[in-house]
Design a protein around this motif. Structure first.
Motif, PDB file in Angstrom:
ATOM      1  N   GLU A  32       0.837  -1.199   0.000  1.00 18.80           N
ATOM      2  CA  GLU A  32       0.000   0.000   0.000  1.00 18.80           C
ATOM      3  C   GLU A  32       0.876   1.255   0.000  1.00 18.80           C
ATOM      4  O   GLU A  32       0.590   2.236  -0.702  1.00 18.80           O
ATOM      5  CB  GLU A  32      -0.923  -0.001   1.221  1.00 18.80           C
ATOM      6  CG  GLU A  32      -1.970   1.086   1.221  1.00 18.80           C
ATOM      7  CD  GLU A  32      -3.147   0.796   0.317  1.00 18.80           C
ATOM      8  OE1 GLU A  32      -4.125   1.555   0.365  1.00 18.80           O
ATOM      9  OE2 GLU A  32      -3.092  -0.179  -0.453  1.00 18.80           O
ATOM     10  N   GLN A  76      -3.869   4.649   0.163  1.00 16.60           N
ATOM     11  CA  GLN A  76      -5.332   4.617   0.120  1.00 16.60           C
ATOM     12  C   GLN A  76      -5.859   5.584  -0.938  1.00 16.60           C
ATOM     13  O   GLN A  76      -6.832   5.282  -1.644  1.00 16.60           O
ATOM     14  CB  GLN A  76      -5.890   4.996   1.491  1.00 16.60           C
ATOM     15  CG  GLN A  76      -7.403   4.963   1.587  1.00 16.60           C
ATOM     16  CD  GLN A  76      -7.899   5.560   2.886  1.00 16.60           C
ATOM     17  OE1 GLN A  76      -7.736   6.752   3.151  1.00 16.60           O
ATOM     18  NE2 GLN A  76      -8.486   4.711   3.736  1.00 16.60           N
ATOM     19  N   SER A  78     -14.595   5.795  -2.955  1.00 16.55           N
ATOM     20  CA  SER A  78     -14.956   4.754  -1.997  1.00 16.55           C
ATOM     21  C   SER A  78     -16.442   4.387  -2.010  1.00 16.55           C
ATOM     22  O   SER A  78     -16.789   3.200  -2.099  1.00 16.55           O
ATOM     23  CB  SER A  78     -14.518   5.169  -0.590  1.00 16.55           C
ATOM     24  OG  SER A  78     -14.813   4.167   0.361  1.00 16.55           O
TER      25      SER A  78
END
Length: 370
Positions: free
Chosen positions: A6, A295, A348
């Motif tokens: 990530e 993210q 998201s």
């Protein structure tokens, strides 16, 4: 989630965004050759997709669920960022027209650029179908970084089909052959069509042969995942070696253009070394800042070009080190904030909605959302 994976994804997104800003490109090879970190995205996608879906692609129902999840991951932000780019481009043209009408043309960097950006039907359709970087055009269109989203979507489909029909050693062989084929086409196109040995920029394939570039690196990432399950490596030694190797490659590629073709392999080795989420490089990528960047990486990648509509004008006015540093810091901060907004309100929630739709499709055990 592998935290170091990530983290490296976030770092790659930021480097691509800095590459397009251009500040520091005269002095730092890392920024000057930032386009190569798109290949790191492809490698990471191959690794993550192989881990998440490699054992759950058994039939057409699995394939439909997979496609829904991939569309949900890519489509909403692609459309949103493209709309923002078009609106932003036209807002700047309108502002120029108003400045000229009020007698302030002298403050403009490029007062002659007064044509509104009106997407054609073909550009809209190809963007909505992820086909705009499959050789349809002889140039990049609209929000230009979305070319990689176009080719990555069809690389996903190719991988899914391979997984449906092949398993075990046969799958490994096919992924290897596809990666080699992608490399051969990429080298041929870079050297013969783009003349990259003389003009530099080897592997900078986008709207024309970007799919070959994507397939090559993506399959390397998938092979890295499969290798991580059977190979036992000294992660510390490999991470130190590959980090030094990438540093040397960045210094070399300015002088030996073909060194660019080594980057996807180096990235694959690096990702392989991070598979267990341990080692010095993995630890360096685990801090919270890198996790947040990871993210938001997709939002950073797609929203930085609309933001550059403003900041590229500022860079043209910058004069001296201090002003460039201020612009650079402001660019990173604003991009960080905007990417947080788009991740929270666009990326998201709409991805989750598509995932819920995919969950209604009967699929084999083992699939999960990424």
């Amino acid at each position: 989630m592998i935290k170091s994976i990530e983290g490296v994804r976030g770092l790659a997104a930021l480097l691509v965004a800095l590459y397009h800003l251009k500040i520091g490109s005269d002095h730092f090879s890392l920024i000057r050759n930032g386009y190569l970190f798109v290949d790191l995205f492809f490698v990471l996608s191959g690794f993550v997709i192989a881990a998440a879906y490699g054992n759950s692609m058994r039939n057409t129902a699995d394939l439909r669920a997979f496609i829904l999840r991939r569309i949900g991951r890519l489509f909403p932000l692609l459309v949103f960022s493209t709309i923002v780019f078009v609106l932003g481009s036209n807002a700047i043209v309108l502002a120029k027209k108003l400045a000229i009408a009020s007698g302030h043309a002298g403050v403009l960097n490029n007062p002659g650029a007064l044509e509104y950006l009106v997407p054609s039907f073909g550009e809209i359709l190809s963007t909505l179908t992820f086909t705009h970087a499959l050789g349809i055009y002889d140039h990049l269109i609209l929000n230009t970084p979305t070319w990689s989203i176009s080719v990555e979507f069809y690389t996903y489909l190719l991988f899914a089909i391979v997984c449906m029909f092949l398993s075990g050693g046969a799958r490994i062989v096919m992924l290897s052959l596809l990666s080699i084929a992608g490399l051969i086409i990429s080298v041929w196109a870079s050297v013969n069509l783009h003349n990259c040995i003389a003009e530099k920029g080897c592997l900078s394939l986008t709207y024309d042969f970007g799919l070959a570039r994507s397939v090559h690196a993506f399959c390397l990432g998938a092979l890295a995942f499969h290798s991580s399950r059977v190979l036992k490596i000294n992660v510390t030694a490999v991470q130190i070696t590959v980090s030094f190797g990438l540093f040397m490659l960045l210094a070399l590629v300015d002088h030996v253009s073909v060194a660019a073709f080594v980057f996807p392999v180096a990235f694959a080795v690096m990702v392989l070394s991070l598979a267990k989420d341990s080692g010095p490089l993995a630890d360096a990528l685990k801090p919270a800042l890198f996790q947040v960047l990871g993210q938001r990486s997709y939002s950073i990648y797609l929203m930085h070009m609309p933001l550059l509509l403003v900041f590229e004008n500022l860079t043209k006015r910058a004069n001296g080190l201090v002003s460039n540093v201020i612009i650079l810091v402001a660019y990173v901060i604003v991009l960080y904030v905007i990417s947080g907004w788009t991740y929270r309100f666009v990326e998201s929630p709409l991805r989750d909605r598509f995932n819920r739709l995919a969950a209604r499709v009967p699929v084999g055990a083992g699939s999960r959302s990424v």
